[in-house]
Write a protein that holds these residues in place. Structure first.
Motif, PDB file in Angstrom:
ATOM      1  N   ILE A 126     -53.063  73.909  83.245  1.00 57.01           N
ATOM      2  CA  ILE A 126     -52.798  75.031  82.529  1.00 57.01           C
ATOM      3  C   ILE A 126     -52.935  76.477  83.409  1.00 57.01           C
ATOM      4  O   ILE A 126     -54.275  76.169  83.864  1.00 57.01           O
ATOM      5  N   TRP A 127     -52.339  77.247  83.243  1.00 55.07           N
ATOM      6  CA  TRP A 127     -52.509  78.441  84.224  1.00 55.07           C
ATOM      7  C   TRP A 127     -52.297  79.685  83.426  1.00 55.07           C
ATOM      8  O   TRP A 127     -50.972  79.720  82.988  1.00 55.07           O
ATOM      9  N   LYS A 176     -48.417  79.119  82.008  1.00 59.29           N
ATOM     10  CA  LYS A 176     -47.706  77.927  81.993  1.00 59.29           C
ATOM     11  C   LYS A 176     -48.480  76.485  82.028  1.00 59.29           C
ATOM     12  O   LYS A 176     -49.401  76.726  82.544  1.00 59.29           O
ATOM     13  N   ARG A 177     -47.660  75.596  81.691  1.00 63.46           N
ATOM     14  CA  ARG A 177     -48.284  74.180  81.487  1.00 63.46           C
ATOM     15  C   ARG A 177     -47.617  73.072  82.159  1.00 63.46           C
ATOM     16  O   ARG A 177     -46.240  73.037  81.847  1.00 63.46           O
ATOM     17  N   LEU A 178     -48.163  72.459  83.211  1.00 64.90           N
ATOM     18  CA  LEU A 178     -47.273  71.386  83.813  1.00 64.90           C
ATOM     19  C   LEU A 178     -47.940  70.142  83.514  1.00 64.90           C
ATOM     20  O   LEU A 178     -49.358  69.962  83.190  1.00 64.90           O
ATOM     21  N   ILE A 179     -47.358  69.063  83.703  1.00 61.90           N
ATOM     22  CA  ILE A 179     -48.053  67.644  83.562  1.00 61.90           C
ATOM     23  C   ILE A 179     -47.712  66.766  85.050  1.00 61.90           C
ATOM     24  O   ILE A 179     -46.624  66.694  85.509  1.00 61.90           O
ATOM     25  N   ALA A 186     -52.791  67.564  90.068  1.00 66.32           N
ATOM     26  CA  ALA A 186     -52.931  68.766  89.197  1.00 66.32           C
ATOM     27  C   ALA A 186     -54.017  69.653  89.730  1.00 66.32           C
ATOM     28  O   ALA A 186     -53.948  70.991  89.755  1.00 66.32           O
ATOM     29  N   LYS A 187     -55.050  68.989  90.359  1.00 65.98           N
ATOM     30  CA  LYS A 187     -55.991  70.033  91.274  1.00 65.98           C
ATOM     31  C   LYS A 187     -55.507  70.729  92.269  1.00 65.98           C
ATOM     32  O   LYS A 187     -55.878  71.970  92.367  1.00 65.98           O
ATOM     33  N   ALA A 188     -54.491  70.133  93.057  1.00 65.96           N
ATOM     34  CA  ALA A 188     -53.971  70.858  94.128  1.00 65.96           C
ATOM     35  C   ALA A 188     -53.119  72.011  93.772  1.00 65.96           C
ATOM     36  O   ALA A 188     -53.127  72.939  94.118  1.00 65.96           O
TER      37      ALA A 188
END
Length: 201
Positions: A126-127, A176-179, A186-188
Motif C-alpha cells: 500500500i502506498w 494505491k494497493r498492489l498484490i 513487494a519490498k522492491a
C-alpha cells in the motif's frame, strides 16, 4: 482472504507533481489503521432519495512502530534535528527542537502485509501519495512487576492528489494497493515509490 501482519513502513518527502525526495524506513511495524473520511450527503426529490455522495474525502492514518528515532521524528514532523557530536564528557547529545510553529511536511507513506487466500500466500503493498502527520502523544510509566512495552504511534491524514491514468485521464486518488506474489517484489516496489536507494526526482 486474510491478511497476516505487516512490515516495512516507509516514507518519502512529497513534492509537487507527486514526485518524492529520497525516502527512509520509519521503523519496525507494529500496526496501521487507515480510516476513510467519507462524504455522506443525500439529495431528496419527489419525496425520495434522488442523488447520493458517499465519496472519500481523505484518510485518517495511525501508524505504530517499535521506535521513532529523533531523525525520523524530525523528518515526519518538521522539527529541527541535530546529530550527536564529540565523545566522552564533552559530547553533545543527539536532539530535536520541537517548535510550536513547526509544520509537518507532506510525505508519501507505505508498507506491505502478507495475504492468504485459497492456501496461496501473496503480499499486498500500500502506498499513500500525500500524508501529513501530527505530533504523537508522549507516554511513559514506571516499571512494575511485569514489563509493559511502550511504543510510539503517529497519526496523520492522507489527502487526495491528481493522478493520470494510462489513457491520460485525471482523477483524484488517495493512494494505491498492489498484490505481489513474493515478499521481495513487494519490498522492491515500496523502495521504488519511496526512492530508497535511488536518486531523488
Amino acid at each position: 482472504m486474510a491478511h497476516i501482519g505487516m512490515k516495512y513502513p516507509v516514507a518519502a518527502p512529497w513534492k509537487e507533481g507527486n514526485n518524492y525526495d529520497a525516502g527512509y524506513v520509519v521503523g519496525k511495524a507494529i500496526s496501521f489503521t487507515g480510516t476513510p473520511n467519507k462524504n455522506d450527503t443525500t439529495l431528496y426529490a419527489d419525496d425520495g432519495a434522488s442523488e447520493t455522495d458517499l465519496s472519500v474525502r481523505d484518510w485518517g492514518t495511525s501508524l505504530s512502530t517499535d521506535d521513532l528515532s529523533l531523525k525520523v521524528q524530525a523528518d515526519l514532523l518538521g522539527h529541527t534535528y541535530k546529530e550527536a557530536a564529540g565523545m566522552g564528557d564533552a559530547a553533545t547529545p543527539e536532539e530535536i527542537e520541537i517548535g510550536t510553529d513547526d509544520v509537518a511536511p507532506y510525505v508519501g507513506m507505505g508498507f506491505y502485509k502478507r495475504r492468504r487466500k485459497n492456501n496461496i500466500t501473496s503480499f499486498t503493498a500500500i502506498w499513500l501519495y500525500k500524508v501529513q502527520n501530527s505530533e504523537p502523544t508522549e507516554n511513559a510509566e514506571t516499571k512494575g512487576e511485569s514489563t509493559n512495552f511502550q511504543t510510539p504511534t503517529i497519526e496523520g491524514k492522507a489527502f487526495p492528489v491528481e493522478i493520470k491514468d494510462e489513457d491520460g485521464n485525471v482523477k483524484m486518488s488517495i493512494g494505491k494497493r498492489l498484490i505481489f506474489s513474493t515478499e521481495a517484489a513487494a519490498k522492491a516496489w515500496l523502495d521504488k515509490q519511496a526512492k530508497i536507494g535511488q536518486a531523488s526526482a
